[in-house]
Scaffold this motif. Structure first.
Motif, PDB file in Angstrom:
ATOM      1  N   GLU A   1       0.821  -1.213   0.000  1.00  0.00           N
ATOM      2  CA  GLU A   1       0.000   0.000   0.000  1.00  0.00           C
ATOM      3  C   GLU A   1       0.854   1.262   0.000  1.00  0.00           C
ATOM      4  N   ALA A   2       1.944   1.256   0.765  1.00  0.00           N
ATOM      5  CA  ALA A   2       2.823   2.431   0.794  1.00  0.00           C
ATOM      6  C   ALA A   2       3.448   2.676  -0.578  1.00  0.00           C
ATOM      7  N   CYS A   3       3.925   1.624  -1.208  1.00  0.00           N
ATOM      8  CA  CYS A   3       4.536   1.774  -2.540  1.00  0.00           C
ATOM      9  C   CYS A   3       3.506   2.251  -3.556  1.00  0.00           C
TER      10      CYS A   3
ATOM     11  N   VAL B   1       9.725   4.985   1.158  1.00  0.00           N
ATOM     12  CA  VAL B   1      10.475   4.873   2.405  1.00  0.00           C
ATOM     13  C   VAL B   1       9.720   4.042   3.437  1.00  0.00           C
ATOM     14  N   ASN B   2       8.385   4.047   3.360  1.00  0.00           N
ATOM     15  CA  ASN B   2       7.581   3.260   4.287  1.00  0.00           C
ATOM     16  C   ASN B   2       7.115   1.946   3.676  1.00  0.00           C
TER      17      ASN B   2
ATOM     18  N   TRP C   1      11.126  11.781  11.611  1.00  0.00           N
ATOM     19  CA  TRP C   1      11.344  11.835  10.159  1.00  0.00           C
ATOM     20  C   TRP C   1      12.449  10.865   9.767  1.00  0.00           C
ATOM     21  N   PRO C   2      12.155   9.929   8.837  1.00  0.00           N
ATOM     22  CA  PRO C   2      13.210   9.049   8.317  1.00  0.00           C
ATOM     23  C   PRO C   2      14.012   9.776   7.239  1.00  0.00           C
ATOM     24  N   SER C   3      14.914   9.071   6.600  1.00  0.00           N
ATOM     25  CA  SER C   3      15.810   9.734   5.652  1.00  0.00           C
ATOM     26  C   SER C   3      15.076  10.186   4.389  1.00  0.00           C
TER      27      SER C   3
END
Length: 339
Positions: free
Chosen positions: A98-100, A106-107, A285-287
């Motif tokens: 779902e994220a893609c 990133v998630n 926050w991730p990269s």
């Protein structure tokens, strides 16, 4: 040449072992990178000490990779031998979760991490999924580009998505490997940039990096000092120190947000009232994705932003890692791979 030098970890807690390995061949959907530089990041401790579940050993760490494509596997489009490229923490995504499907790679539920799920850049060559690759502008030398693929994209991406506008007060908590880049990004983005760190010795560095104001957290209470400046629209917490992060929450202005990129295992202390009054927010926050990394590199090249680095040959990987993990480096440690 059929073999390469690599620095591997054979078991959690072991020292790096320099070995000769066969040069890997890229499989379907992969490119092979001839590594020119690889940054040493604190997150490499996941491999060194076995803190990430499911790591297969021996493993070659390294997720701040800069080099040149020298071979492409079947099915790869858009990348060719000879291109200058890099790879960061994000080592690939599945395209179908779902994220893609929402473009939030990133998630990805099945995200792969460079140097953890496959061998990274502490080696002369590495093969990586093509979707993890980032183009490097010609203006950036490999050794300076490498840290921008982790510390750089993390701070740049957090700031550009923070909601702050030019002229807003943005405070950078910490002046280390992340913070020294964050101050540069904040200044070049047009924010009224405030650096926070302990001790008066870092004032000159903060000003050199572009900070308009410096708050010595040993000499004054940081939240009160931020309020005296009008309150922060954004505080970017880069130092992995939860107590120090807790101490700046009350320095947020109206609609202010505290964004955390420095990882500490201790909890941050905040009350509901601290968030409700002023409509404050607390956010991690991730990269970023490879596209975010590419934006970071191009902005850095355009604005003249560079990491402060110390370089070591691959043969001195144990000394280089020790300098990073003991917090003696100023500010990013980079392995250079020369032939």
């Amino acid at each position: 040449m059929t073999t390469m030098k690599a620095a591997q970890i054979t078991r959690p807690g072991a020292e790096f072992e320099l070995v000769e390995r066969p040069i890997p061949e890229p499989s379907h959907g992969q490119v092979r990178i001839r590594v020119e530089a690889c940054g040493i990041c604190h997150s490499d401790v996941f491999v060194k000490d076995g803190l990430f579940p499911g790591i297969d050993y021996p493993r070659v760490p390294g997720h701040e990779i800069a080099g040149v494509i020298d071979a492409v596997g079947p099915g790869v489009l858009g990348w060719d031998p000879g291109q200058r490229v890099g790879v960061g923490w994000h080592g690939g995504h599945c395209f179908h979760c779902e994220a893609c499907r929402a473009g939030d790679f990133v998630n990805c539920e099945n995200e792969r991490v460079t140097g953890i799920h496959f061998d990274g850049g502490y080696a002369e060559y590495t093969c990586v999924p093509a979707e993890a690759v980032t183009a490097i502008p010609d203006e950036l030398p490999a050794a300076e580009a490498a840290p921008l693929l982790c510390a750089g994209v993390t701070t740049y991406n957090a700031l550009r998505n923070s909601g702050a506008r030019p002229g807003d007060l943005v405070a950078i908590q910490g002046l280390g490997g992340l913070g020294h880049l964050a101050v540069q990004f904040a200044r070049r983005m047009g924010f009224r940039t405030v650096a926070l760190s302990h001790g008066g010795a870092k004032r000159a560095l903060a000003e050199q990096l572009g900070a308009h104001e410096y708050i010595d957290t040993d000499a004054s209470e940081p939240a009160a000092a931020l309020h005296a400046l009008g309150g922060a629209r954004v505080v970017l917490a880069t130092a992995p120190a939860s107590r120090a992060i807790t101490a700046v929450i009350d320095g947020l202005g109206r609609n202010g947000v505290l964004i955390i990129v420095g990882v500490d295992q201790e909890p941050i202390q905040v009350t509901p009232l601290q968030l409700i009054q002023g409509r404050h927010r607390l956010q991690g926050w991730p990269s970023g994705s490879p596209r975010d990394s590419e934006d970071t590199l191009h902005f850095s090249a355009l604005a003249g932003i560079r990491p402060m680095i110390e370089t070591y040959p691959l043969s001195e990987v144990n000394q280089a890692y020790a300098r990073m993990i003991e917090n003696r480096a100023r500010f990013r440690v980079v392995l250079t791979l020369q032939r």
